[in-house]
Design a protein around this motif. Structure first.
Motif, mmCIF file in Angstrom:
data_model
loop_
_atom_site.group_PDB
_atom_site.id
_atom_site.type_symbol
_atom_site.label_atom_id
_atom_site.label_comp_id
_atom_site.label_asym_id
_atom_site.label_seq_id
_atom_site.Cartn_x
_atom_site.Cartn_y
_atom_site.Cartn_z
ATOM 1 N N THR A 122 -12.552 -43.369 35.856
ATOM 2 C CA THR A 122 -13.603 -44.250 35.344
ATOM 3 C C THR A 122 -13.174 -45.029 34.101
ATOM 4 O OG1 THR A 122 -14.507 -42.383 34.095
ATOM 5 C CG2 THR A 122 -15.494 -42.836 36.254
ATOM 6 N N LEU A 123 -11.978 -44.779 33.602
ATOM 7 C CA LEU A 123 -11.490 -45.472 32.403
ATOM 8 C C LEU A 123 -11.257 -46.945 32.742
ATOM 9 C CD1 LEU A 123 -10.655 -45.156 29.463
ATOM 10 C CD2 LEU A 123 -8.363 -44.575 30.249
ATOM 11 N N ARG A 124 -11.976 -47.801 32.047
ATOM 12 C CA ARG A 124 -11.916 -49.239 32.343
ATOM 13 C C ARG A 124 -11.661 -50.105 31.120
ATOM 14 N NH1 ARG A 124 -16.890 -52.978 34.455
ATOM 15 N NH2 ARG A 124 -15.722 -54.921 34.402
ATOM 16 N N TRP A 125 -12.110 -49.667 29.951
ATOM 17 C CA TRP A 125 -12.127 -50.511 28.758
ATOM 18 C C TRP A 125 -11.175 -50.005 27.680
ATOM 19 C CZ3 TRP A 125 -14.813 -54.700 29.799
ATOM 20 C CH2 TRP A 125 -15.889 -54.625 30.686
ATOM 21 N N ILE A 126 -10.774 -50.936 26.809
ATOM 22 C CA ILE A 126 -9.992 -50.621 25.624
ATOM 23 C C ILE A 126 -10.496 -51.507 24.491
ATOM 24 C CG2 ILE A 126 -8.148 -52.278 26.181
ATOM 25 C CD1 ILE A 126 -6.146 -50.250 24.952
ATOM 26 N N ALA A 127 -10.493 -50.968 23.278
ATOM 27 C CA ALA A 127 -10.931 -51.742 22.114
ATOM 28 C C ALA A 127 -10.213 -51.209 20.882
ATOM 29 C CB ALA A 127 -12.439 -51.627 21.925
ATOM 30 N N GLY A 128 -10.159 -52.037 19.866
ATOM 31 C CA GLY A 128 -9.712 -51.581 18.561
ATOM 32 C C GLY A 128 -10.917 -51.065 17.787
ATOM 33 N N HIS A 129 -10.684 -50.171 16.863
ATOM 34 C CA HIS A 129 -11.773 -49.653 16.031
ATOM 35 C C HIS A 129 -12.499 -50.817 15.362
ATOM 36 C CE1 HIS A 129 -12.926 -46.315 12.922
ATOM 37 N NE2 HIS A 129 -13.952 -46.733 13.619
ATOM 38 N N GLU A 130 -11.735 -51.811 14.929
ATOM 39 C CA GLU A 130 -12.299 -52.977 14.246
ATOM 40 C C GLU A 130 -13.234 -53.783 15.144
ATOM 41 O OE1 GLU A 130 -8.646 -54.864 13.222
ATOM 42 O OE2 GLU A 130 -8.151 -55.261 15.305
ATOM 43 N N ASP A 131 -13.024 -53.703 16.462
ATOM 44 C CA ASP A 131 -13.890 -54.421 17.402
ATOM 45 C C ASP A 131 -15.273 -53.788 17.490
ATOM 46 O OD1 ASP A 131 -11.696 -56.038 18.141
ATOM 47 O OD2 ASP A 131 -11.123 -54.636 19.732
ATOM 48 N N LEU A 132 -15.340 -52.474 17.278
ATOM 49 C CA LEU A 132 -16.565 -51.713 17.531
ATOM 50 C C LEU A 132 -17.353 -51.361 16.280
ATOM 51 C CD1 LEU A 132 -15.092 -49.306 20.206
ATOM 52 C CD2 LEU A 132 -16.196 -51.534 20.551
ATOM 53 N N ASP A 133 -16.672 -51.218 15.166
ATOM 54 C CA ASP A 133 -17.356 -50.871 13.908
ATOM 55 C C ASP A 133 -17.199 -52.048 12.955
ATOM 56 O OD1 ASP A 133 -18.395 -49.842 11.563
ATOM 57 O OD2 ASP A 133 -17.346 -47.932 11.703
ATOM 58 N N ARG A 134 -18.231 -52.867 12.882
ATOM 59 C CA ARG A 134 -18.182 -54.090 12.065
ATOM 60 C C ARG A 134 -19.005 -53.972 10.788
ATOM 61 N NH1 ARG A 134 -16.050 -58.432 14.148
ATOM 62 N NH2 ARG A 134 -15.268 -58.405 16.253
ATOM 63 N N ARG A 135 -19.362 -52.734 10.431
ATOM 64 C CA ARG A 135 -20.145 -52.536 9.208
ATOM 65 C C ARG A 135 -19.355 -53.000 7.984
ATOM 66 N NH1 ARG A 135 -21.356 -46.312 9.634
ATOM 67 N NH2 ARG A 135 -19.285 -46.414 10.554
ATOM 68 N N LEU A 136 -20.089 -53.434 6.975
ATOM 69 C CA LEU A 136 -19.491 -53.898 5.722
ATOM 70 C C LEU A 136 -19.851 -52.924 4.609
ATOM 71 C CD1 LEU A 136 -20.446 -57.683 5.924
ATOM 72 C CD2 LEU A 136 -18.272 -56.622 6.574
ATOM 73 N N GLU A 137 -19.011 -52.915 3.568
ATOM 74 C CA GLU A 137 -19.299 -52.111 2.378
ATOM 75 C C GLU A 137 -18.764 -52.843 1.158
ATOM 76 O OE1 GLU A 137 -15.447 -49.146 2.924
ATOM 77 O OE2 GLU A 137 -17.461 -48.354 3.235
ATOM 78 N N PRO A 138 -19.342 -52.599 -0.014
ATOM 79 C CA PRO A 138 -18.871 -53.278 -1.221
ATOM 80 C C PRO A 138 -17.459 -52.819 -1.604
ATOM 81 C CG PRO A 138 -20.897 -52.021 -1.658
ATOM 82 C CD PRO A 138 -20.487 -51.738 -0.257
ATOM 83 N N ALA A 139 -16.655 -53.765 -2.068
ATOM 84 C CA ALA A 139 -15.300 -53.437 -2.528
ATOM 85 C C ALA A 139 -15.386 -52.570 -3.782
ATOM 86 C CB ALA A 139 -14.524 -54.721 -2.816
ATOM 87 N N LYS A 140 -14.483 -51.641 -3.894
ATOM 88 C CA LYS A 140 -14.473 -50.739 -5.057
ATOM 89 C C LYS A 140 -14.115 -51.477 -6.359
ATOM 90 C CE LYS A 140 -13.557 -46.457 -2.534
ATOM 91 N NZ LYS A 140 -14.745 -46.571 -1.821
ATOM 92 N N ASP A 141 -13.287 -52.514 -6.253
ATOM 93 C CA ASP A 141 -12.874 -53.254 -7.444
ATOM 94 C C ASP A 141 -13.867 -54.341 -7.832
ATOM 95 O OD1 ASP A 141 -11.840 -54.438 -4.964
ATOM 96 O OD2 ASP A 141 -11.063 -56.012 -6.283
ATOM 97 N N ASP A 142 -14.713 -54.779 -6.880
ATOM 98 C CA ASP A 142 -15.695 -55.828 -7.155
ATOM 99 C C ASP A 142 -16.837 -55.691 -6.147
ATOM 100 O OD1 ASP A 142 -17.243 -58.096 -7.457
ATOM 101 O OD2 ASP A 142 -15.532 -59.482 -7.472
#
Length: 187
Positions: free
Chosen positions: A135-155
């Motif tokens: 049943t394995l059909r798809w492939i993705a990068g982590h970056e494709d699936l988790d698009r959450r943002l967070e504040p930079a530690k330096d700014d």
């Protein structure tokens, strides 16, 4: 000749939820963003979830020399990609990524390419997984699936992507060439 995979189960593997092979339709490619396999293993063994006494880990780890380790059985749900764990297998490639400045806006470039040995091993692993899980059909990068943002530690006025792996140096064309998988592009 069968693919050489070293079984190195995490201490909490048996506490991870089980699933049938038929539930697996996706492979997620990650970058450890750590300097070596020893640190990747140490991170994988950490307990992050008190209720289940489990942590964050991929199923497979591919070291820079192409050696493959299995930390979690395919029929267990590893914690590697928010929202996609029950249906996916996580494959981590050892690469320094942005280490140790993940959250610093001045150090977001990936500068170390993946090795030829890693990519050859990854392609062989993908072929094995396709054989093991029809049943394995798809492939993705982590970056494709988790698009959450967070504040930079330096700014904190700069918002950074939490996940940028496997990153811009990952050779998608080479990996996809004969994988039999399709890129998953969520909405």
């Amino acid at each position: 000749m069968p693919l050489s995979i070293d079984a190195w189960p995490l201490p909490y593997e048996e506490r991870l939820a089980s699933r049938p092979s038929s539930a697996i339709d996706l492979v997620v490619i990650h970058c450890t963003e750590l300097p070596d396999m020893a640190m990747a293993r140490e991170f994988g063994e950490r307990i992050h979830y008190a209720g289940t006494q489990t942590g964050n880990s991929g199923h497979y780890y591919v070291d820079r020399d192409g050696k493959i380790f299995r930390f979690v059985a395919d029929t267990r749900v590893a914690n590697h990609t928010y929202g996609y764990n029950p249906r996916s297998i996580g494959i981590e490639l050892v690469n320094i990524g942005r280490y140790p400045h993940w959250g610093d806006s001045r150090y977001q470039a990936f500068t170390v390419p993946y090795t030829a040995e890693q990519i050859t091993a990854l392609r062989a692993l993908l072929a094995q997984l396709r054989n093991d899980h029809p049943t394995l059909r798809w492939i993705a990068g982590h970056e494709d699936l988790d698009r959450r943002l967070e504040p930079a530690k330096d700014d904190p006025t700069i918002m950074l992507r939490r996940r940028q792996d496997p990153g811009p140096l990952f050779p998608w064309d080479e990996v996809m060439a004969d994988s039999g998988l399709e890129r998953l592009s969520p909405p």
